[in-house]
Design an enzyme around this catalytic site. Sequence first.
Site, mmCIF file in Angstrom:
data_model
loop_
_atom_site.group_PDB
_atom_site.id
_atom_site.type_symbol
_atom_site.label_atom_id
_atom_site.label_comp_id
_atom_site.label_asym_id
_atom_site.label_seq_id
_atom_site.Cartn_x
_atom_site.Cartn_y
_atom_site.Cartn_z
ATOM 1 N N HIS A 1 0.839 -1.195 0.000
ATOM 2 C CA HIS A 1 0.000 0.000 0.000
ATOM 3 C C HIS A 1 0.877 1.249 0.000
ATOM 4 C CE1 HIS A 1 -3.203 -2.791 1.265
ATOM 5 N NE2 HIS A 1 -4.027 -1.876 0.807
ATOM 6 N N LYS B 1 -0.382 4.744 4.679
ATOM 7 C CA LYS B 1 -1.220 3.765 5.382
ATOM 8 C C LYS B 1 -0.501 3.328 6.648
ATOM 9 C CE LYS B 1 -4.104 -0.311 4.673
ATOM 10 N NZ LYS B 1 -5.301 0.452 5.120
#
Length: 259
Positions: A135, A139
């Site tokens: 990601h 995040k």
Amino acid sequence: MKIALIGYGKMGRMIEEIARSRGHEIVSIIDIDNQQDFDSDAFRSADVAIEFTAPTVAYDNYLKAWAQGVKVVSGSTGWMAEHGEDVRQACANGKTLFWASNFSIGVAIFSAVNRYLAKIMNKFPQYDVRMEETHHIHKLDHPSGTAITLAEDIIKNLDRKTEWKSLTPDPSPKGEGGNDASKPLPQSGEDGRGLLRISSFREGEVPGIHSIRYDSDADEITITHDAHSRKGFALGAVLAAEFTKDHSGLLTINDLFDF
């Protein structure tokens, strides 16, 4: 339909755009600097509130919305361990939360394939399984909520896996240190085969990539979902809100897509 937004970052803005394009009205937008707007006629008029914030505040946002009689759709992760039972009890007592670790239609399909493949692999013990997820660098939680959901589905359907463990992310690119998929982990059971390993990477602005690999001496079978943008997540959240308007209780992506 009247929609309130809780959290107005990149995801909140994209949800707003898609909701308006589908003919819905945004009646309230709540972010960190206007929390008092939970207690407003505009917020109370919403059929559903869509919430994308952070693990530390998500549950409190649910409580504030429920106190105003507003149903909630949420994609926030990381709160389940501490507040999962509280949410289940609240929904059993008349509150409504549609929660998903990932609202992408593609991920819903991918998850169904993951469960089916795990059932098949019960017959083939020569294959070991591991997972990788990547990601964007913003995040904070790792592994991702989606990775945890996928891992728990594997454990439910593959008898030889009993728990999952996460490799701790570091800033190094893949293959340059502690984030490498070959990094050893504490073992589960005598040979470690009860352990499902999740390798987490945080790179650039990657929306989300999840890969599940079944490896044997003879070959490897890999399934992957690679999100091209956040639009799929935002559309799924709006579809979930449309569904939630006419349903109640604790709802999931399986209710929406009938998998």
